[in-house]
Every structure is written in C-alpha cells, then in structure tokens.
Scaffold this motif. Structure first.
Motif, short mmCIF file in Angstrom:
data_model
loop_
_atom_site.label_atom_id
_atom_site.label_comp_id
_atom_site.label_asym_id
_atom_site.label_seq_id
_atom_site.Cartn_x
_atom_site.Cartn_y
_atom_site.Cartn_z
N SER A 108 0.85 -1.27 -0.04
CA SER A 108 0.12 -0.03 -0.05
C SER A 108 0.80 1.23 -0.08
CB SER A 108 -0.94 -0.01 1.18
OG SER A 108 0.00 0.29 2.53
N PRO A 109 0.37 2.25 -0.35
CA PRO A 109 0.95 3.47 -0.58
C PRO A 109 1.47 4.03 1.04
CG PRO A 109 -0.92 3.90 -1.88
CD PRO A 109 -0.72 2.46 -1.41
N LYS A 110 0.64 3.65 1.82
CA LYS A 110 0.88 4.07 3.36
C LYS A 110 2.29 3.37 4.00
CE LYS A 110 -1.33 4.92 7.78
NZ LYS A 110 -2.62 4.73 8.49
N THR A 111 2.31 2.27 3.59
CA THR A 111 3.59 1.41 3.90
C THR A 111 4.79 1.92 3.00
OG1 THR A 111 2.14 -0.50 4.49
CG2 THR A 111 4.39 -1.14 4.07
N GLN A 112 4.46 1.99 1.82
CA GLN A 112 5.68 2.49 1.00
C GLN A 112 6.20 3.88 1.60
OE1 GLN A 112 4.31 3.31 -2.94
NE2 GLN A 112 4.18 1.09 -3.78
N SER A 113 5.41 4.67 1.99
CA SER A 113 5.61 5.97 2.79
C SER A 113 6.40 5.77 3.87
CB SER A 113 4.55 6.79 2.81
OG SER A 113 3.82 7.41 1.58
N ALA A 114 5.92 4.80 4.67
CA ALA A 114 6.66 4.64 5.77
C ALA A 114 8.25 4.03 5.66
CB ALA A 114 6.08 3.31 6.77
#
Length: 307
Positions: A108-114
């Motif tokens: 997910s984009p959220k995990t990528q961002s993390a």
C-alpha cells in the motif's frame, strides 16, 4: 588489489555475469544511498543482497511486501507486557543495517511512505518515541515492472529517494549454463567477510572527503541543465539528482583508489543515478528512445572537462 575489489570478487562467486551491477551497488552503499532494483522475479536480487550483507558484515533483514504489510511491520510497534505492566517496543524490519524490501510496488502507499520516511530520515517514530536505525543503513528495494499483476507505480517523489536504479536482467548464456550446472558458484554462507559495519562507516566517511574540482561541479550541473531545457524531456534532473551524481562519482573514484573525481566517474554513473529521476517527452517516446538513450544524446552535445 584493494580491499573493496576483494569484496567485489567475493560477491562474484555467487552472482555471476553481473560485474557492473555489483560495482554499482557497492558504489551506492559507499555513498550511503539506497538502491532500487527494477526487474522480473528470479534473477538473483535476494542472493545479491545477502551476498553484500555477508561480505560487508551487515545485519540483514528481508520483507516480502504484499498488500497486507503494515507500516508497523517496517517501523515496529508497542506491545503490552503483562509481567512488567508496561508497553515494550518490538523492532520492525527497518532496524538493521541492510534491508531487502522485496516487491515494494505491491504494497500500500501508506507502507511505501513509511519505508521511504525511514530511508530519508534514518530513524523511526513509534508512539511518539523516536529511535535511530543502526548505522550504516541501506535499503535495496525491488520493484516488478509496472503493469505486473497487483503492482502500483511508485510516485516520482519516492523514486527520487533512491540514489540509483538498476536492472540485473537475465544472465548471459555462459553464466546461465554455469548456474544450471552449479559449476564455480559458491553458496552465500561460503563468502568470506571482508569488512565490518564499523569499517564500512569509516569508508563512507572517506568517500565524502574525495576532492571534486570546479570543472567537475560545472559538468554535473551542465548535464542537469541540459535535461531541463531539452525538448526530449518533460522533467529534468532535480537538485537532489545532482547531489546523487556527485556522491556516486566520489564513490567511483574511491573504489579506483583515487582521492579526486575525474569526468569518467560522472559518465560511468550518470545513467543509473539519473534515469529514474527524469520524464522523457512524447517526442522521445515517438522516436522509441529510452531514458538511457536520451541521456546519452544530451551528454554527447556537452563539453567534457579534461582530466
């Protein structure tokens, strides 16, 4: 032979026919940067990362990114301990020296961002508490070609966080025959460690001290400016991109036992350092040019400084 080439030769024992890739990854690590490997599955990306972790004496972890991987899997989380009646921090995958982030564009984009935040800042924050990741810290992220099932293209701003993008590609015929025969190919656990994490940190510091002349600085900026004004590009190399080129050029000089950068250092690393930071124009696509070919075209028209 210097110690770096001894390390490179150890890695060649398990990764055959990819000498340029091995050298480029070594330059990226010496530059204290992160690497994006864009490739099909099964060409040896995991073996490459394992080999580097062993030869450089680094603590290694691997995460197989899937849609259900959470940011806390990367950064860590707090868990209540009934015995102590306190919350305790459980380490995430990023608490290591070398992290293989496999198939980063499947999560997910959220995990990528993390993950990208850890790469940029070198620390994680969980429940208001900030913790530094170990030093040195390098991420080797892999990405399936866009269009593969379940993939999401990384935003340009995230691609820009990687100091270089590489593609291992398929092995040549001779190397693949050796792989099939198992001849001359060592196991990763047979690699002899050459450095420790502390020694790598010392080398990274020495890379920053490599001398760069005003002519070389000007040459790097000239390349960037050429991509910004040419109608072959919709987006040229950013200032962060020029910094990446500079760092890698210094690492290239250091590997070759020089304490100064020459134009060949810049020319050798410009494509892996810049190809993922540009957007080629419709005109270039109509001519069926790749990012690497367009970079070659603009550099051809520039004056290369003398040594």
């Amino acid at each position: 032979m210097n110690e770096i080439y001894k390390a490179v030769n150890e890695i060649k024992k398990v990764v055959q026919g990819k000498d340029d890739i091995i050298k480029n990854v070594m330059m990226a690590i010496l530059s204290n940067g992160h690497i994006l490997l864009e490739d099909v599955p099964g060409v040896g990306k995991t073996t490459l990362a394992l080999a580097f972790s062993r030869v450089l004496g680094l603590d290694y972890r691997r995460v197989q990114f899937t849609p259900d991987v959470m940011p806390s899997d990367v950064t860590g989380f707090s868990m209540y301990n009934r015995k102590t009646e306190q919350f305790e921090y459980v380490k995430g995958a990023a608490i290591c020296n070398l992290l293989l982030a496999d198939e980063i564009n499947r999560t997910s984009p959220k995990t990528q961002s993390a993950l990208l935040e850890v790469m940029e800042e070198g620390r994680v924050t969980v429940d208001g508490v900030t913790r530094e990741v170990p030093k040195p810290f390098t991420v080797i992220a892999t990405q399936n070609p866009f269009g593969s099932s379940g993939t999401q293209r990384l935003p340009q701003s995230q691609m820009d966080r990687f100091i270089m993008r590489l593609s291992m590609g398929y092995p040549d015929k001779e190397s693949e025959i050796n792989i099939l025969k198992g001849s001359g190919i060592a196991r990763v656990d047979e690699i002899v460690p050459i450095f420790s994490a502390d020694q790598l940190l010392a080398m990274q510091n020495k890379v920053t001290e490599v001398f760069v002349s005003d002519e070389i600085y000007g040459f790097i900026v000239d390349i960037a400016n050429a991509t910004r004004v040419s109608d072959l590009f919709d987006m040229g190399i950013s200032p962060r991109g020029t910094l990446a080129v500079l760092k890698l050029a210094k690492a290239s000089a250091y590997i070759d036992d020089r304490d100064y950068v020459v134009p060949e250092d810049v020319l050798d690393i410009i494509k892996p350092a810049a190809s993922h930071r540009i957007e080629i124009s419709d005109r270039a696509r109509a001519s069926r040019l790749t990012e690497q070919e367009v970079l070659t075209e603009v550099i051809r028209n520039l004056k290369v400084p003398k040594r």
